[in-house]
Design a protein around this motif. Structure first.
Motif, short mmCIF file in Angstrom:
data_model
loop_
_atom_site.label_atom_id
_atom_site.label_comp_id
_atom_site.label_asym_id
_atom_site.label_seq_id
_atom_site.Cartn_x
_atom_site.Cartn_y
_atom_site.Cartn_z
N GLU A 21 0.83 -1.20 0.00
CA GLU A 21 0.00 0.00 0.00
C GLU A 21 0.86 1.26 0.00
N PRO B 221 0.65 5.84 -0.17
CA PRO B 221 -0.24 6.95 0.19
C PRO B 221 -1.33 7.13 -0.87
N ASP B 222 -2.51 7.53 -0.43
CA ASP B 222 -3.62 7.73 -1.37
C ASP B 222 -3.21 8.66 -2.51
N TYR B 223 -3.76 8.37 -3.68
CA TYR B 223 -3.40 9.12 -4.90
C TYR B 223 -4.47 10.17 -5.19
N SER C 38 -10.32 13.85 -6.67
CA SER C 38 -10.72 12.80 -5.73
C SER C 38 -9.50 11.94 -5.42
N TYR C 39 -9.57 11.25 -4.29
CA TYR C 39 -8.49 10.36 -3.88
C TYR C 39 -8.84 8.91 -4.21
N SER C 40 -7.81 8.14 -4.56
CA SER C 40 -7.97 6.70 -4.80
C SER C 40 -6.94 5.94 -3.99
N LYS C 41 -7.27 4.69 -3.67
CA LYS C 41 -6.29 3.82 -3.01
C LYS C 41 -5.17 3.50 -3.99
N HIS C 42 -3.94 3.64 -3.52
CA HIS C 42 -2.77 3.47 -4.37
C HIS C 42 -1.94 2.29 -3.86
N LEU D 255 -4.39 1.84 -9.10
CA LEU D 255 -5.33 2.57 -8.27
C LEU D 255 -6.60 1.75 -8.10
N ASP E 214 -10.70 2.28 -6.44
CA ASP E 214 -11.71 3.17 -5.87
C ASP E 214 -12.43 2.39 -4.77
N ALA E 215 -12.27 2.82 -3.53
CA ALA E 215 -12.83 2.08 -2.40
C ALA E 215 -14.36 2.01 -2.44
#
Length: 299
Positions: free
Chosen positions: A187, A189-191, A198-202, A216, A218-219
């Motif tokens: 994992e 840091p969020d992108y 918007s932020y995505s899981k990176h 990436l 999207d949660a």
């Protein structure tokens, strides 16, 4: 627009004009120039015999230049042939430029990246027909590949190769398993997607027997595939469930996905990429007008 076909037609037209000029029209101009210069020299000799003077030397040079000059239709066809031929050969067999139009390959490639695609790495292909005539190598897991979209071959798509012929690819709960071996994830840091604000899981994803790259997720998006085409070729090789899908890649085909996993229409939705649709391997960002720091190679 089929730019390769347009370029090929231009090569043929200008090539015919160039050959015709070299074999026919240039000889005719030279003969015409020789005849005109002979008349000029005879007139000069007559004038010198009568008056002891003649026209200035530049008159002869201007006459020769005028007679040897290509007509406008040859100047705008034959004279451009070497340039058009060089562009055609370079674009067809060496490298071809593309511009990234969508965010399906974020974080690896951003909208506005100008990339170069290696045209010979996956075999030498006939221009326009895209038929492989000299095998070189095959796409590998993790390669970033440009190909003609199977549902509309006038469009070029770019995705990452996930499965090669014979692989069993499983994408369950947003995690990959290939031939029973799970991919490794670390994992990050969020992108922040500056286009969508918007932020995505990176994550860093390490494919089995493949390279590591960024992806990436999207949660808020569910893991199942909604809206897949039920009629793509070899659809029977895929099984869909609430957690995702599992597909066996048929011979002569490839399973591809975008790195922006929840914002990419790829093999999960429209099927496998046939070998004959392959354009080449993307390997370099050569320009981004908004971010010069993007220039360079990528994985």
């Amino acid at each position: 627009m089929n730019f390769a076909l347009i370029l090929f037609v231009l090569v043929v037209i200008t090539g015919i004009a160039w050959v015709a000029d070299k074999l026919v029209f240039e000889k005719q101009r030279r003969l015409s120039a020789q005849a005109a210069l002979a008349q000029f020299d005879a007139r000069q000799a007559d004038l010198q015999g009568r008056y002891g003077a003649g026209e200035i030397d530049t008159s002869r040079s201007r006459l020769a230049e005028e007679k040897l000059r290509q007509p406008w239709w040859l100047e705008y066809s034959a004279s451009f042939f070497p340039v058009i031929l060089a562009v055609f050969v370079l674009r067809s067999f060496v490298v071809e430029p593309f511009k990234i139009p969508s965010g399906s390959m974020i974080p690896t490639l951003l909208i506005g990246d100008f990339i170069l695609v290696n045209k010979y790495d996956y075999g030498i292909r006939l221009p326009v027909l895209n038929k492989k005539i000299i095998p070189v190598s095959e796409p590998k897991r993790g390669d970033v590949m440009v190909f003609r979209y199977p549902k509309d071959e006038s469009l070029d798509y770019i995705k990452r190769v996930i499965g090669v012929p014979g692989d069993v690819v499983s994408y369950q709960n947003k995690r990959l398993t290939i031939n029973g071996k799970p991919a490794e994830y670390s994992e990050q840091p969020d992108y922040l997607d500056e286009e969508r604000l918007s932020y995505s899981k990176h994550f860093r994803e390490k494919l089995p027997e493949g390279p590591e790259h960024g992806i990436l997720n999207d949660a808020d998006r569910p893991p199942y595939v909604a809206g897949a085409d039920p009629d793509f070729p070899f659809h029977e090789n895929c099984t869909y469930n609430q957690q995702g899908l599992t597909c066996k890649v048929p011979q002569g085909h490839y399973f591809v996905m975008g790195d922006n996993r929840d914002n990419s229409l790829d093999s999960r939705y429209w099927g496998f990429v046939p070998d004959q649709n392959i354009v080449g391997r993307a390997f370099l960002i050569w320009m981004n007008l908004g971010n010069i720091g993007r220039v360079g190679s990528f994985k």
